[in-house]
Every structure is written in structure tokens, then in C-alpha cells.
Design a protein around this motif. Structure first.
Motif, PDB file in Angstrom:
ATOM      1  N   SER A 191       0.838  -1.207   0.000  1.00 55.15           N
ATOM      2  CA  SER A 191       0.000   0.000   0.000  1.00 55.15           C
ATOM      3  C   SER A 191       0.864   1.243   0.000  1.00 55.15           C
ATOM      4  N   TYR A 204     -10.155  -1.123  -5.958  1.00 54.03           N
ATOM      5  CA  TYR A 204     -10.394  -2.556  -6.122  1.00 54.03           C
ATOM      6  C   TYR A 204     -11.782  -2.911  -6.606  1.00 54.03           C
ATOM      7  N   LYS A 225     -10.362  -4.089  -9.750  1.00 55.79           N
ATOM      8  CA  LYS A 225      -9.855  -5.346  -9.187  1.00 55.79           C
ATOM      9  C   LYS A 225      -8.338  -5.316  -9.132  1.00 55.79           C
ATOM     10  N   ASN A 226      -7.681  -6.382  -9.604  1.00 57.46           N
ATOM     11  CA  ASN A 226      -6.233  -6.468  -9.485  1.00 57.46           C
ATOM     12  C   ASN A 226      -5.510  -5.599 -10.523  1.00 57.46           C
ATOM     13  N   TRP A 249      -3.372   2.410  -2.593  1.00 55.61           N
ATOM     14  CA  TRP A 249      -3.929   1.383  -1.707  1.00 55.61           C
ATOM     15  C   TRP A 249      -5.036   0.699  -2.505  1.00 55.61           C
ATOM     16  N   GLU A 250      -5.220  -0.600  -2.273  1.00 60.93           N
ATOM     17  CA  GLU A 250      -6.220  -1.341  -3.037  1.00 60.93           C
ATOM     18  C   GLU A 250      -7.627  -0.772  -2.835  1.00 60.93           C
ATOM     19  N   HIS A 251      -7.903  -0.202  -1.648  1.00 61.89           N
ATOM     20  CA  HIS A 251      -9.249   0.324  -1.416  1.00 61.89           C
ATOM     21  C   HIS A 251      -9.581   1.462  -2.386  1.00 61.89           C
TER      22      HIS A 251
END
Lengths: 233, 216
Positions: free
Chosen positions: A155, A201, A205-206, A196-198
Motif C-alpha cells: 500500500s 479494487y 480489481k487487481n 492502496w487497493e481500497h
């Protein structure tokens, strides 16, 4: 699970209502923070960033940083008052995480704008020239930031900043919620992109590179130019 | 120039259950992305990094410890450790999992944590407070200075107990990609469900037996 109530206005009511302890804290001179309003609706950055993400990101993630930062500040205030050095030191990481999260996200919301309000419009004036000078072109800068943002493990953030001493533009990454200043005391953030993935995502997604490619459509270069012109008049 | 065929190439191992078997606690959709995309990328990217180098043909554990390089991480570390971590994570769960361990494992937990509830609290807290990306673990310390063989650890990003000289027994992935589709920001809910419905105590038991016999 889908949150679809998204054409509603920006945010909850202003500052979270502060109870007794915090009121006492302000009396003692401790200034706590509050969640800033977004200057646009949650849905206004679509399709680059979904309204669902904007709402969660602002109302849940940023709010949590604010809440936990205020809590840590209270505890720090107490520890300092008691002269409890171990406690003061122990609280530093909570302040860095949550305070950093609050600082970084407050900048982030200003870094974004709906297309109708200039989001995505390339920088003009002195920042535009500085970018061409330093990176050869805006496109080259974007490619560099996208590459570094995509390569960041875990992150963090990718930044365009200006070194206010050297009057130079820099591209940097920071991990977790470390603010840009942790990479250099004279670095001022102009644009920060949350990786950060949040931040992406639910929509991308990835495929972080797709998020990075698309976010430039809503980047608010007007704000970045204002900050730049202030540091490099 | 013709491409050389690599002597050894890592394969993506499937979880020991179908991708929908952990529903509704961990959705098939999550497994499709988490295993099918994230885990797969770590495998593919690691292969690209080690093929033709002296790391090729080494065991994954050796690659991990070698590229951890005492904390001064070498480029293949992230992919290598994440391949291992995710294999371990799928093994840490099972359909109809959760509940409490029994037998020797329960005795060891009670000995080192005071009670299962105290262990559970400590494990959940580690998982909830690992800031940013990372993992929480129950691990076996073969040389405990305080006599406690079982420890709860939290690690950032790709770091795992192997590099600290411990044997991993159980893990929960707390990178946001592990829970965001099902739980969004609600990491504590994900952790609760993991403990109540997903943990495979059988797998933990088996790993503890191996760890104890290796330490003896």
C-alpha cells in the motif's frame, strides 16, 4: 454487495459531533481534526472512479483515519501531560498512520475534479512549462508516475512534488500513509495518487495499471498549479 | 535466439477445495480474483524473475530466505514470498471450518496464551492492527527464550515467519484484496468470519506436529 445510493450529495454533515471528552480537549487547547467535505458529488468522477468507491473511500476510510487520529492525539495529550515518555513514543506510529492518512486524503480530494469542472485538463502556465522542462512532456510524466505507482508493493502513494528549496519537480512514492515530506523535508505535494487497493479494487480489481491510466481523466491540474505557483512564484 | 526451456518452473497450485466451497464466508468471486489473478501473477512474475538465474531450481523456501537478505530485500522476494504465503493461506482454511481446536494443539494454545479465547483475541488484534498490507500468523518458535513455543505475529507486505526462523502454523491475509469484494472496509468482520467459519484447525494441527518433530 452494491452500494447504489450514489447520486446523493457529497458527505454526511460537517464535523462529527464531538462529545464531552473532545469538548474538554478543545478547552485545554487540543485542536482535533474533522473529515473535510468533498467539493463534488460521489458520482461526479465516473466513469474514471466509481461513486461506490468515492463514498466508501471518503465516508469510511478517510473518516476512520480522522477518528483514530483524534483518539491518538487525545492519548498523546494525556501522556505528555503526565510526562509519560514511553507512552508518548509508543503513540507515534498511530499518529503517523492515521494523521498521515488524514493529511494525504485531504490532498487527494483536491487533486480530483469532475471533467465538467476542469478535471483532466492539462496544466498551463508555469507548472506546464516546468513539467516539459523536467520530464520532456506531460505524457512522459504520466508514464513515469504510472510505472512507479504500478510497481509499488503493498500500500502507498505515488506523488508529483516540488522541492521548494531547489525549485525542482520530483516523482516519489511513499508506503502506507507516509506523507511526501517523509521522503525529503522540502518536498511539497502537488499531486498524490492513492494506490492502496481500497482506492480502486471494487472497480478495477487487481488491474492497478488500468486505474492509473484512467485517473488522469479527473486529475485537477488547476489545484496543482496553484500550489506550484505559490512555492515557485 | 531460441528460448531455453527452464529446468524448473513453479506452477500455480489450486486451493484444496473448489473455488465456491468457502461461500458465503469468502465468495467464489473473491477466490477467482485472489487465486486466479493475484496468486497467479505472483507465480508468473516469479518465474520470469528467476528463470536463467542461480535461483532457478532452488526450493521456494530457499529463494524466500535468500532474497529476504536479512531485511535488505532483493527483487524476487516479494513474488517468492507471496507465492508461498498464498499457498499457505488456502491451506489455512476449509469449507465448514472455524470453531475451536482440540487435543495437543488446544493444550499448547492454552499453555502459551492462557486460554483459546486469549489466543483468539490476540490473533484478531494482530490481524486488525497490521497497518497497510500484510498478514497475521500463528507460528511455532523452535527456540523460545520465554518458553512459549506458540506466538502470534503480524508482518507487513510479503514478510512471513520463515524469514524470522519460525514455522508458520496458520495465517490470515489482510491485504485489502483479500476481503474488499466481500467486506469492503470492514476488516474486523472479515477477521471474525475467518475465525468462526473458515480456519482449518486440522491443517494447523498437522503443521504443529511436523514443527514439533523437527524441533525435537
Amino acid at each position: 454487495m452494491a452500494l447504489r445510493a450514489l447520486l446523493t450529495r457529497k458527505t454526511l454533515a460537517s464535523a462529527p459531533r464531538l462529545g464531552g471528552a473532545a469538548a474538554a480537549a478543545s478547552f485545554r487547547g487540543l485542536q482535533t481534526s474533522s473529515l473535510p467535505d468533498l467539493p463534488y458529488d460521489y458520482g461526479a468522477l465516473q466513469p474514471a472512479i466509481s461513486g461506490e468507491i468515492m463514498q466508501l473511500h471518503h465516508q469510511k476510510h478517510h473518516q476512520a483515519y480522522v477518528t483514530n487520529y483524534n483518539k491518538a492525539l487525545e492519548q498523546l495529550h494525556d501522556a505528555m501531560g503526565k510526562g509519560d515518555a514511553p507512552a508518548v513514543v509508543k503513540l507515534q506510529s498511530a499518529i503517523k498512520f492515521n494523521g498521515g492518512g488524514h493529511v494525504n486524503h485531504s490532498i487527494f480530494w483536491k487533486n480530483l475534479a469532475p471533467i465538467q469542472e476542469g478535471g483532466g485538463e492539462p496544466p498551463k502556465g508555469s507548472l506546464g512549462w516546468a513539467i516539459d522542462d523536467h520530464f520532456q512532456s506531460l505524457d512522459a510524466l504520466v508514464q513515469k508516475m504510472n510505472a512507479e505507482g504500478a510497481a509499488l508493493q503493498g500500500s502507498g502513494w505515488v506523488w508529483l512534488g516540488v522541492d521548494k528549496e531547489l525549485k525542482k519537480l520530483v516523482v516519489e512514492t511513499t508506503s502506507n500513509q507516509d506523507p511526501l515530506v517523509t521522503k525529503g523535508p522540502s518536498l511539497i505535494p502537488l499531486i498524490g495518487i492513492d494506490v492502496w487497493e481500497h482506492a480502486y479494487y471494487l472497480q478495477y480489481k487487481n488491474v492497478r495499471p488500468d486505474y492509473l491510466k484512467n485517473i488522469w481523466k479527473v486529475i485537477n491540474w488547476k489545484y496543482a498549479s496553484e500550489v506550484y505557483e505559490k512555492e515557485c512564484p | 535466439m531460441a528460448a531455453a526451456i527452464p529446468a524448473a518452473k513453479l506452477e500455480l497450485k489450486p486451493p484444496p477445495y473448489p473455488l465456491d466451497a468457502l461461500e458465503p464466508n469468502m465468495s467464489q468471486n473473491t477466490l477467482l480474483f485472489h487465486w486466479g489473478k493475484h496468486h497467479r501473477s505472483y507465480v508468473d512474475n516469479l518465474n520470469k524473475q528467476i528463470v536463467g538465474t542461480q535461483l532457478q531450481g532452488k526450493s521456494l523456501e530457499d529463494v524466500i530466505v535468500g532474497t529476504y537478505n536479512n531485511g535488505d530485500l532483493l527483487p524476487p522476494f516479494n513474488n517468492a514470498a507471496q507465492v508461498w504465503n498464498h499457498d499457505f493461506f488456502w491451506d489455512s482454511m476449509k469449507p465448514g471450518g472455524g470453531g475451536k481446536p482440540t487435543g495437543e494443539l488446544l493444550k499448547s494454545i492454552e499453555r502459551d496464551f492462557g486460554s483459546f479465547e486469549k489466543f483468539s483475541e490476540e490473533f484478531r488484534a494482530a490481524a486488525a492492527t497490521q497497518f497497510g498490507s500484510g498478514w497475521a500468523w500463528l507460528a511455532f518458535n523452535p527456540r523460545p527464550s520465554d518458553g512459549k513455543e506458540l506466538v502470534v505475529l503480524k508482518t507487513p507486505n510479503a514478510v512471513n515467519p520463515l524469514v524470522l526462523g519460525y514455522t508458520a502454523l496458520l495465517t490470515i491475509d489482510v491485504w485489502e484484496h483479500a476481503y474488499y469484494l466481500d467486506y469492503q472496509n470492514r476488516r474486523p468482520d472479515y477477521i471474525s468470519i475467518f475465525m468462526e467459519k473458515l480456519v482449518s484447525w486440522d491443517a494447523v494441527c498437522a503443521k504443529l506436529e511436523v514443527a514439533k518433530s523437527q524441533a525435537a
